[in-house]
Design a protein around this motif. Structure first.
Motif, PDB file in Angstrom:
ATOM      1  N   ASP B  12       0.811  -1.216   0.000  1.00 50.91           N
ATOM      2  CA  ASP B  12       0.000   0.000   0.000  1.00 50.91           C
ATOM      3  C   ASP B  12       0.846   1.268   0.000  1.00 50.91           C
ATOM      4  OD1 ASP B  12      -2.199  -1.667   0.181  1.00 50.91           O
ATOM      5  OD2 ASP B  12      -2.100  -1.690   2.379  1.00 50.91           O
ATOM      6  N   ARG B  13       2.163   1.111   0.090  1.00 50.50           N
ATOM      7  CA  ARG B  13       3.020   2.303   0.040  1.00 50.50           C
ATOM      8  C   ARG B  13       3.165   2.751  -1.409  1.00 50.50           C
ATOM      9  NH1 ARG B  13       6.080   1.711   5.134  1.00 50.50           N
ATOM     10  NH2 ARG B  13       4.577   0.502   6.330  1.00 50.50           N
ATOM     11  N   ARG B  14       3.888   3.836  -1.598  1.00 50.79           N
ATOM     12  CA  ARG B  14       4.116   4.323  -2.960  1.00 50.79           C
ATOM     13  C   ARG B  14       5.542   4.045  -3.418  1.00 50.79           C
ATOM     14  NH1 ARG B  14      -0.244   7.641  -4.430  1.00 50.79           N
ATOM     15  NH2 ARG B  14       0.660   7.385  -6.495  1.00 50.79           N
ATOM     16  N   LEU B  15       6.431   3.847  -2.477  1.00 49.86           N
ATOM     17  CA  LEU B  15       7.847   3.666  -2.817  1.00 49.86           C
ATOM     18  C   LEU B  15       8.436   2.570  -1.929  1.00 49.86           C
ATOM     19  CD1 LEU B  15      10.563   4.520  -4.084  1.00 49.86           C
ATOM     20  CD2 LEU B  15      10.668   6.378  -2.427  1.00 49.86           C
ATOM     21  N   VAL B  16       8.823   1.474  -2.533  1.00 50.12           N
ATOM     22  CA  VAL B  16       9.356   0.358  -1.758  1.00 50.12           C
ATOM     23  C   VAL B  16      10.750  -0.008  -2.266  1.00 50.12           C
ATOM     24  CG1 VAL B  16       9.004  -2.023  -1.018  1.00 50.12           C
ATOM     25  CG2 VAL B  16       7.029  -0.528  -1.326  1.00 50.12           C
ATOM     26  N   PHE B  17      11.711   0.061  -1.360  1.00 53.11           N
ATOM     27  CA  PHE B  17      13.088  -0.335  -1.688  1.00 53.11           C
ATOM     28  C   PHE B  17      13.307  -1.766  -1.195  1.00 53.11           C
ATOM     29  CE2 PHE B  17      13.317   4.262  -1.278  1.00 53.11           C
ATOM     30  CZ  PHE B  17      14.140   4.630  -2.326  1.00 53.11           C
ATOM     31  N   PHE B  18      13.952  -2.582  -2.020  1.00 58.02           N
ATOM     32  CA  PHE B  18      14.351  -3.907  -1.576  1.00 58.02           C
ATOM     33  C   PHE B  18      15.868  -3.967  -1.494  1.00 58.02           C
ATOM     34  CE2 PHE B  18      10.100  -4.928  -2.971  1.00 58.02           C
ATOM     35  CZ  PHE B  18       9.702  -5.923  -2.084  1.00 58.02           C
ATOM     36  N   THR B  19      16.354  -4.394  -0.338  1.00 60.12           N
ATOM     37  CA  THR B  19      17.792  -4.565  -0.219  1.00 60.12           C
ATOM     38  C   THR B  19      18.083  -5.957   0.329  1.00 60.12           C
ATOM     39  OG1 THR B  19      19.849  -3.693   0.719  1.00 60.12           O
ATOM     40  CG2 THR B  19      17.903  -3.606   2.120  1.00 60.12           C
ATOM     41  N   GLY B  20      19.315  -6.369   0.253  1.00 61.13           N
ATOM     42  CA  GLY B  20      19.698  -7.689   0.767  1.00 61.13           C
ATOM     43  C   GLY B  20      21.048  -8.058   0.209  1.00 61.13           C
ATOM     44  N   LYS B  21      21.696  -8.982   0.873  1.00 60.79           N
ATOM     45  CA  LYS B  21      23.001  -9.455   0.446  1.00 60.79           C
ATOM     46  C   LYS B  21      22.892 -10.110  -0.932  1.00 60.79           C
ATOM     47  CE  LYS B  21      26.214 -13.005   2.017  1.00 60.79           C
ATOM     48  NZ  LYS B  21      27.439 -12.432   1.452  1.00 60.79           N
ATOM     49  N   GLY B  22      23.942  -9.997  -1.718  1.00 58.65           N
ATOM     50  CA  GLY B  22      23.938 -10.628  -3.027  1.00 58.65           C
ATOM     51  C   GLY B  22      23.636 -12.115  -2.917  1.00 58.65           C
ATOM     52  N   ASP B 141       1.950   8.343 -13.477  1.00 59.89           N
ATOM     53  CA  ASP B 141       0.881   7.364 -13.248  1.00 59.89           C
ATOM     54  C   ASP B 141       1.189   6.292 -12.221  1.00 59.89           C
ATOM     55  OD1 ASP B 141      -0.833   8.496 -14.977  1.00 59.89           O
ATOM     56  OD2 ASP B 141      -0.208   7.303 -16.713  1.00 59.89           O
ATOM     57  N   TRP B 142       2.349   6.318 -11.633  1.00 54.75           N
ATOM     58  CA  TRP B 142       2.733   5.157 -10.829  1.00 54.75           C
ATOM     59  C   TRP B 142       1.983   5.080  -9.512  1.00 54.75           C
ATOM     60  CZ3 TRP B 142       4.829   3.298 -14.810  1.00 54.75           C
ATOM     61  CH2 TRP B 142       5.744   4.014 -15.589  1.00 54.75           C
ATOM     62  N   ASP B 143       1.318   3.943  -9.308  1.00 53.57           N
ATOM     63  CA  ASP B 143       0.729   3.697  -7.998  1.00 53.57           C
ATOM     64  C   ASP B 143       1.813   3.234  -7.027  1.00 53.57           C
ATOM     65  OD1 ASP B 143      -2.015   4.163  -8.740  1.00 53.57           O
ATOM     66  OD2 ASP B 143      -1.921   2.263  -9.848  1.00 53.57           O
ATOM     67  N   LEU B 144       2.787   2.565  -7.602  1.00 48.22           N
ATOM     68  CA  LEU B 144       3.841   1.986  -6.764  1.00 48.22           C
ATOM     69  C   LEU B 144       5.169   2.013  -7.521  1.00 48.22           C
ATOM     70  CD1 LEU B 144       4.555   0.321  -4.166  1.00 48.22           C
ATOM     71  CD2 LEU B 144       4.017  -1.727  -5.481  1.00 48.22           C
ATOM     72  N   VAL B 145       6.199   2.487  -6.856  1.00 47.33           N
ATOM     73  CA  VAL B 145       7.544   2.427  -7.423  1.00 47.33           C
ATOM     74  C   VAL B 145       8.338   1.416  -6.596  1.00 47.33           C
ATOM     75  CG1 VAL B 145       9.664   3.703  -7.925  1.00 47.33           C
ATOM     76  CG2 VAL B 145       7.437   4.815  -8.229  1.00 47.33           C
ATOM     77  N   VAL B 146       8.811   0.360  -7.266  1.00 49.85           N
ATOM     78  CA  VAL B 146       9.532  -0.708  -6.580  1.00 49.85           C
ATOM     79  C   VAL B 146      10.991  -0.653  -7.017  1.00 49.85           C
ATOM     80  CG1 VAL B 146       9.651  -3.180  -6.141  1.00 49.85           C
ATOM     81  CG2 VAL B 146       7.462  -2.132  -6.664  1.00 49.85           C
ATOM     82  N   VAL B 147      11.894  -0.576  -6.063  1.00 48.25           N
ATOM     83  CA  VAL B 147      13.301  -0.398  -6.406  1.00 48.25           C
ATOM     84  C   VAL B 147      14.129  -1.618  -6.003  1.00 48.25           C
ATOM     85  CG1 VAL B 147      15.302   1.120  -6.198  1.00 48.25           C
ATOM     86  CG2 VAL B 147      13.000   2.049  -5.925  1.00 48.25           C
ATOM     87  N   ASP B 148      14.796  -2.203  -6.974  1.00 46.68           N
ATOM     88  CA  ASP B 148      15.785  -3.246  -6.702  1.00 46.68           C
ATOM     89  C   ASP B 148      17.049  -2.477  -6.306  1.00 46.68           C
ATOM     90  OD1 ASP B 148      17.369  -5.451  -6.585  1.00 46.68           O
ATOM     91  OD2 ASP B 148      17.147  -6.025  -8.683  1.00 46.68           O
ATOM     92  N   GLN B 194      12.386  -2.691   2.489  1.00 46.21           N
ATOM     93  CA  GLN B 194      12.172  -4.122   2.695  1.00 46.21           C
ATOM     94  C   GLN B 194      13.519  -4.839   2.655  1.00 46.21           C
ATOM     95  OE1 GLN B 194       8.545  -4.454   3.587  1.00 46.21           O
ATOM     96  NE2 GLN B 194       9.029  -6.322   2.488  1.00 46.21           N
ATOM     97  N   PHE B 195      13.658  -5.850   3.459  1.00 42.06           N
ATOM     98  CA  PHE B 195      14.896  -6.634   3.469  1.00 42.06           C
ATOM     99  C   PHE B 195      14.621  -8.011   2.892  1.00 42.06           C
ATOM    100  CE2 PHE B 195      14.842  -3.568   6.840  1.00 42.06           C
ATOM    101  CZ  PHE B 195      16.092  -2.972   6.770  1.00 42.06           C
ATOM    102  N   VAL B 196      15.524  -8.475   2.054  1.00 37.50           N
ATOM    103  CA  VAL B 196      15.411  -9.842   1.545  1.00 37.50           C
ATOM    104  C   VAL B 196      16.604 -10.615   2.089  1.00 37.50           C
ATOM    105  CG1 VAL B 196      15.212 -11.316  -0.490  1.00 37.50           C
ATOM    106  CG2 VAL B 196      14.349  -8.968  -0.564  1.00 37.50           C
ATOM    107  N   THR B 197      16.347 -11.808   2.589  1.00 39.25           N
ATOM    108  CA  THR B 197      17.443 -12.619   3.091  1.00 39.25           C
ATOM    109  C   THR B 197      17.177 -14.084   2.773  1.00 39.25           C
ATOM    110  OG1 THR B 197      18.857 -13.010   5.018  1.00 39.25           O
ATOM    111  CG2 THR B 197      16.492 -12.950   5.419  1.00 39.25           C
ATOM    112  N   ALA B 198      18.125 -14.929   3.102  1.00 42.35           N
ATOM    113  CA  ALA B 198      17.959 -16.374   2.936  1.00 42.35           C
ATOM    114  C   ALA B 198      18.376 -17.008   4.253  1.00 42.35           C
ATOM    115  CB  ALA B 198      18.819 -16.875   1.781  1.00 42.35           C
TER     116      ALA B 198
END
Lengths: 395, 324
Positions: B12-22, B141-148, B194-198
Motif C-alpha cells: 500500500d506504500r508508494r515507494l518500496v526499496f528492496f535490499t539484501g546481500k547478493g 501514473d505510478w501507484d507503486l515504485v519498486v526499487v531493486d 524491505q529486506f530480503v534474506t535467505a
C-alpha cells in the motif's frame, strides 16, 4: 587442458585476487585458499579481506581484525587438526585509516596533511561513500606487497556494485587527481589568489555560473579548497595509482573468479571473465562453489527413486518385517520412502540445472576448481580446511 | 479467510526499496512484488539500480534503458543511469537544454557523475523520489515504485545521501532539492525499506546488522524481512527416526537388492536435504530472535528454469504469505 586444483597458481604467484558477485562465498573461498596455502604449501601467507562485515574474523576465530596484520596462532590451527608448514596472517581493510595513511605519506608537510584530514569534504568522501573502498583496497594491497613480508597474498575484493569497478579504481584515481578537470575546477582560486577575486572569475564563466547554481557556492568553495590542499600531493598520488595498476597486471598476480552454478551469479562471473581478459589482467582460475554432488545426475539414482515411489507399499512391508522398531509401521515406511524419492528428484532438478549451466560456460581459464555443497555452514578453521582441500584437490 | 500478515502493508506504500546481500534472490523478490501489485491492478514502476541489466529477464523481456518500458501488463521497468538522471535533472530543474551544446561542461558533469563520491547515490535516489512525487501530484501514473536497490551496506549510503548532501551543502538549489526528498523518504505512509534474506549464516548475520544500522542511521520507515529460499522439512518429527533407521545396513541392503544400487544416492541426497534444512532452521531462529520486524517466508523452488514462470510462482507464494 584445464586443471582442477589451485595449487599451481598458489605455488607460482605472489598475489591471488578473488572476485565474484555477492553471496557466492568469495570471502570464505579466499580464507580457505589462504589457509590451504599456509598449511599445505608453507611460506608466509596473508589473507586480506576488504569486506566491511567482519566475516573472515568470525571464520578465523579472531575477535577483531584491524588494519594491522595478525598471525593466526598455531595453537588455533592445531586445535583444528592442522599441522601448518607455513604461517597464516589475516588483515581487514580499514578504509578510513588507509586513506589517512595515504594522505600523511604524500603530504609535503604536516600542516597540509592536517588541513586535508580536517576538511569536511575529505571526511565525507572517505568515511561515507562506498566508491572509496575500491581504490584504497588496491592501494593497500600494493603497500603490503611492496613490503615483501609475504610469499603469497590472497585478496578478497570489495563487494562493488559493478564487480569490476575496483579494477578501474587506480586509473580513475589517477585521472581524478591528475586530470585537467580538477585543475579547471580549482582555477578561479589559483588565478584569483585571494578569495575576493574568486567571485569575478566565477561569474565570468558560464561553467562556474552553472556549477554555482547546481551545487551552491559554499560547496564549490569546499571542493576547491580541498583540492587546492591536495595539489601538492597530485604527483605522488598519480604515480602511486599507476604503480598499483601495473602490479595488478603483473604476471606475479592472478585473478580467480568465484561463482555458484546459479543463473545470476554465473552470468556475472562470465561478464567478469570477459572483462578481465579484455583488459589484459591475468585470469587464472574459476572456482565453482557449493556444487551439488554428481550422484544426483546419475541414472541409477533416478531409477531407484522411480522404483521407490512405485513399489513403496511392497518395500515397506519387507522393511517392517526386518524387526527394527523404527521400521515396524509399514504405512510410515512407505511414506518415508516416497518422501525420500521425491526429495532426491527435487534436488536432482537443481543438479541438472547446475550441470547445464556449467556446460554453457564459454570462457574457461587454466584452472577450474569445484567446491561441493556442504550440509553445514563453514564457520571454523576445520571447515575452511575442508574447502581448502577441495580447492587444492588434496586428500 | 487468512488474516493479512503484519508487514503486508508495503504493497500500500508508494515507494518500496528492496535490499539484501547478493545471492539471496533480491531481484526475484523485487520482480515478484511488482508482478503481484500489477496483478492487483496497480501501475508499477520497477527500477533496477545495480547496473546488471538482467532484472527484466525475470519477465522474459530484453534489457531496458533509462526510459521506462512496459515489460509485463502493468509493470514498467527502467534501469538507473546516472548520466541520464543528471541530464534529466538539469533539463527539468535548471532549464539547461541539451548538454552536448555546452561543450566542456558535458565532460565536467560526466566526471562529476561518475567520479565524485555521493553524486551517484543522490542522483539515483533523487530520480526515484522524483517519480514518486510526480505521481503523488498527478503528473505521473505510478501507484507503486519498486526499487531493486543496492545490496547490503551500500543501501545505507544510498538512502542517506540526501541527508549527507545536506550536511555538505548548506544553501542553494541542491539544498532545497534534497529537503523534499528527505521528507518523502521518511514518510511511513509513502516509503518502506524491505529486506530480503535467505536462511543461511552470512545473509542472516548481515540482515541483523543491516536492520540495526538502518534503524540507527536512516529515517526511512522499515517494512518487513522476506526470507527467501526456505527449504522444505522432508520429514515430520515422527517420521524422522524411520528415515534414520533406513540408513542402517540391513534395511539399506534390503532396498538395494529390490530396487538397485541407486538407493544409496537417494538416501544420501535425502540426508543432505535433512541436514541442510536443519542447519538453516537454526539461522531462522537467530533471525526471528534478533529482528523485530515481521518475517515473510518464501519456499525454495526446485525448478529447472528461470524467467516469468518462476517470477509468477514467487509472486503467488508472496501473496499467500501476505494473506491476499
Amino acid at each position: 587442458m584445464t586443471a582442477d586444483s589451485l595449487e599451481p597458481l598458489l605455488a607460482s604467484r605472489e598475489i591471488l585476487v578473488f572476485c565474484g558477485s555477492g553471496g557466492v562465498g568469495k570471502t570464505t573461498t579466499a580464507a580457505a585458499t589462504g589457509l590451504a596455502a599456509a598449511v599445505q604449501l608453507g611460506g608466509r601467507v596473508l589473507v586480506l579481506t576488504i569486506d566491511p562485515a567482519r566475516r573472515l574474523a568470525d571464520a578465523l576465530g579472531l575477535e577483531a581484525i584491524g588494519n594491522v596484520e595478525r598471525r593466526v596462532p598455531d595453537a588455533a590451527l592445531h586445535a583444528a587438526g592442522l599441522e601448518p608448514r607455513g604461517e597464516l596472517f589475516t588483515a581487514m581493510l580499514d578504509t578510513k585509516a588507509s586513506w589517512d595513511d595515504l594522505v600523511l605519506r604524500h603530504a609535503p608537510d604536516e600542516e597540509t596533511a592536517y588541513k586535508v584530514l580536517g576538511n569536511s569534504l575529505y571526511q565525507n568522501i572517505t568515511a561515507r561513500f562506498v566508491q572509496s573502498h575500491d581504490y584504497i583496497a588496491m592501494e593497500r594491497l600494493y603497500d603490503l606487497h611492496t613490503h615483501g613480508r609475504y610469499d603469497l597474498i590472497v585478496v578478497d575484493t570489495p563487494p562493488t556494485r559493478n564487480a569490476i569497478d575496483f579494477l578501474d579504481a587506480p586509473a580513475r584515481m589517477a585521472e581524478f587527481f591528475g586530470g585537467r578537470l580538477l585543475r579547471w575546477l580549482t582555477m578561479p582560486y589559483r588565478l584569483g589568489g585571494r578569495r575576493g577575486a574568486r567571485v569575478v572569475n566565477f561569474a565570468s564563466r558560464p561553467f562556474y555560473q552553472l556549477a554555482d547554481r547546481v551545487l551552491g557556492s559554499q560547496f564549490l568553495q569546499d571542493i576547491a579548497e580541498f583540492f587546492l590542499s591536495f595539489q601538492s600531493m597530485y604527483d605522488g598520488f598519480v604515480e602511486r595509482a599507476q604503480a598499483v595498476e601495473r602490479l595488478l597486471r603483473d604476471r606475479r598476480t592472478s585473478f580467480a573468479v568465484v561463482t555458484t552454478l546459479e543463473g545470476a551469479p554465473l552470468r556475472e562471473a562470465e561478464f567478469f571473465a570477459r572483462e578481465l581478459t579484455a583488459r589484459d589482467y591475468p585470469f587464472g582460475a574459476m572456482v565453482l562453489n557449493r556444487v551439488l554432488p554428481d550422484y544426483l545426475s546419475a541414472s541409477e539414482g533416478h531409477a531407484a527413486a522411480a522404483a521407490l515411489t512405485e513399489r513403496a507399499d511392497a518395500l515397506a512391508k519387507a522393511l517392517a518385517a526386518l524387526g527394527d522398531a523404527a521400521l515396524e509401521d509399514p504405512d510410515r515406511d512407505a511414506r518415508v520412502l516416497r518422501t525420500a524419492a521425491r526429495t532426491f528428484l527435487d534436488y536432482a532438478v537443481v543438479a541438472t540445472r547446475e550441470r547445464e549451466q556449467r556446460a554453457e560456460l564459454s570462457r574457461v581459464p587454466e584452472v577450474v576448481a569445484t567446491v561441493p555443497a556442504f550440509a553445514d555452514d563453514v564457520h571454523d578453521l576445520a571447515g575452511l580446511a575442508q574447502i581448502g582441500r577441495a580447492l587444492l584437490r588434496s586428500p | 479467510m487468512t488474516p493479512a500478515a503484519p508487514g503486508a502493508g508495503f504493497l500500500d506504500r508508494r515507494l518500496v526499496f528492496f535490499t539484501g546481500k547478493g545471492g539471496v534472490g533480491k531481484s526475484t523478490v523485487t520482480a515478484a512484488t511488482a508482478l503481484l501489485a500489477a496483478e492487483r491492478g496497480q501501475r508499477v514502476l520497477l527500477v533496477e539500480v545495480d547496473a546488471k541489466g538482467n532484472l527484466t529477464s525475470l519477465f522474459e523481456h530484453p534489457p531496458v534503458g533509462f526510459d521506462p518500458v512496459e515489460v509485463y501488463p502493468g509493470v514498467s521497468a527502467m534501469q538507473m543511469r546516472t548520466e541520464a538522471a543528471l541530464n534529466e535533472y538539469l533539463r527539468l530543474n535548471l532549464h539547461v537544454p541539451v548538454l552536448g551544446r555546452i561543450g566542456p561542461l558535458a565532460s565536467v558533469l560526466d566526471f562529476v557523475a561518475t567520479a565524485a563520491p555521493g553524486v551517484k547515490e543522490i542522483l539515483t535516489v533523487g530520480k526515484v523520489c522524483w517519480e514518486v512525487r510526480e505521481s503523488l501530484q498527478g503528473r505521473a501514473d505510478w501507484d507503486l515504485v519498486v526499487v531493486d536497490a543496492a545490496a547490503t551496506g551500500h543501501v545505507i549510503a544510498q538512502l542517506d545521501s540526501p541527508r549527507a548532501i545536506q550536511e555538505l551543502v548548506s544553501v542553494g538549489p541542491v539544498r532545497q532539492q534534497t529537503e523534499w526528498m528527505v521528507d518523502l523518504l521518511s514518510d511511513p505512509a509513502i516509503t518502506a525499506l524491505q529486506f530480503v534474506t535467505a536462511p543461511e549464516e552470512m545473509p542472516v548475520n548481515e540482515t541483523i546488522e543491516l536492520v540495526a544500522r538502518a534503524r540507527a542511521e536512516l529515517h526511512v520507515p522499515l517494512g518487513s524481512v522476506v526470507v527467501n529460499r526456505v527449504l522444505p522439512e522432508p520429514f515430520t518429527r515422527g517420521d524422522e527416526p524411520t528415515f534414520e533407521a533406513l540408513l542402517d545396513r540391513p534395511p539399506r541392503q534390503r532396498l538395494e537388492r529390490d530396487v538397485g544400487t541407486g538407493v544409496g544416492s537417494v538416501l544420501e541426497a535425502t540426508r543432505l536435504a535433512v541436514s541442510l534444512r536443519r542447519s538453516r532452521a537454526a539461522h531462522l531462529t537467530a533471525l526471528r530472535e534478533a529482528v523485530d520486524l515481521p518475517l515473510l517466508y518464501l519456499p525454495y523452488l526446485f525448478v529447472r528454469d528461470h524467467g516469468l514462470r518462476v517470477t509468477r510462482m514467487v509472486a503467488e507464494h508472496l501473496a499467500g504469505e501476505l494473506g491476499l
